[in-house]
Design an enzyme around this catalytic site. Structure first.
Site, PDB file in Angstrom:
ATOM      1  N   CYS A 103       0.862  -1.161   0.000  1.00 14.44           N
ATOM      2  CA  CYS A 103       0.000   0.000   0.000  1.00 14.44           C
ATOM      3  C   CYS A 103       0.906   1.220   0.000  1.00 14.44           C
ATOM      4  O   CYS A 103       2.054   1.135   0.399  1.00 14.44           O
ATOM      5  CB  CYS A 103      -0.919  -0.008   1.212  1.00 14.44           C
ATOM      6  SG  CYS A 103      -2.372   0.995   0.924  1.00 14.44           S
TER       7      CYS A 103
ATOM      8  N   CYS B  84      -5.117   0.588  -3.411  1.00 15.74           N
ATOM      9  CA  CYS B  84      -4.597   1.943  -3.234  1.00 15.74           C
ATOM     10  C   CYS B  84      -3.978   2.491  -4.504  1.00 15.74           C
ATOM     11  O   CYS B  84      -3.354   3.550  -4.494  1.00 15.74           O
ATOM     12  CB  CYS B  84      -3.574   1.952  -2.096  1.00 15.74           C
ATOM     13  SG  CYS B  84      -2.335   0.670  -2.221  1.00 15.74           S
TER      14      CYS B  84
ATOM     15  N   CYS C  30       3.211  -2.991  -8.316  1.00 15.58           N
ATOM     16  CA  CYS C  30       4.432  -3.713  -7.984  1.00 15.58           C
ATOM     17  C   CYS C  30       5.221  -3.965  -9.259  1.00 15.58           C
ATOM     18  O   CYS C  30       4.625  -4.144 -10.325  1.00 15.58           O
ATOM     19  CB  CYS C  30       4.103  -5.079  -7.387  1.00 15.58           C
ATOM     20  SG  CYS C  30       3.325  -5.021  -5.793  1.00 15.58           S
TER      21      CYS C  30
END
Length: 142
Positions: A11, A85, A89
């Site tokens: 997050c 959020c 990645c």
């Protein structure tokens, strides 16, 4: 997943949702799953409302500190979970990527954070069933 499976929760600030998810997974799965959490722009501290809500569930996250998301953390994890959020990645082959739509506890009152905590617990319980179930099946198949 060969060996002990690993999960990374991501997050932006690594101060609420991802910390609660990591704590739930550690609490519920014990040492059967390696757990990490990180954020692309880590905060200074874990959200006090998240700390309080988790304490009510008997889990102490007051000692946790937000960590910076690194490519190594993703590379070393079997499952990478963003927490609704908008964070992303780095993508590596062979990893499983999930995005859990979970409200941000930042600026929320304790009652709202309790609801978020409980939703995360439910998601983590499902994840454990998937990971441990598939991991145990892999072990039997060897």
């Amino acid at each position: 997943m060969a060996g002990k499976p690993s999960v990374l929760f991501v997050c932006v600030h690594n101060a609420g949702r991802s910390q609660m998810a990591a704590a739930w997974l550690t609490h519920l799965a014990g040492d059967r799953i390696e757990v990490r959490s990180a954020g692309s722009a880590p905060g200074d501290r874990v959200n006090p409302a998240a700390v309080q809500a988790m304490a009510e569930a008997g889990i102490d996250i007051s000692h946790q500190t937000p960590r910076l998301l690194t490519s190594d953390a993703v590379r070393e994890s079997d499952v990478c979970i963003t927490m609704g959020c908008g964070d992303t990645c780095p993508v590596f082959p062979g990893k499983r990527y999930l995005d859990w739509k979970v409200d941000d506890p930042a600026g929320q009152g304790l009652e709202a954070v309790r609801t978020i905590r409980d939703k995360i617990k439910t998601l983590v319980e499902g994840l454990i069933a998937e990971i441990i179930g598939s991991s145990e099946a892999d072990e039997r198949g060897r």
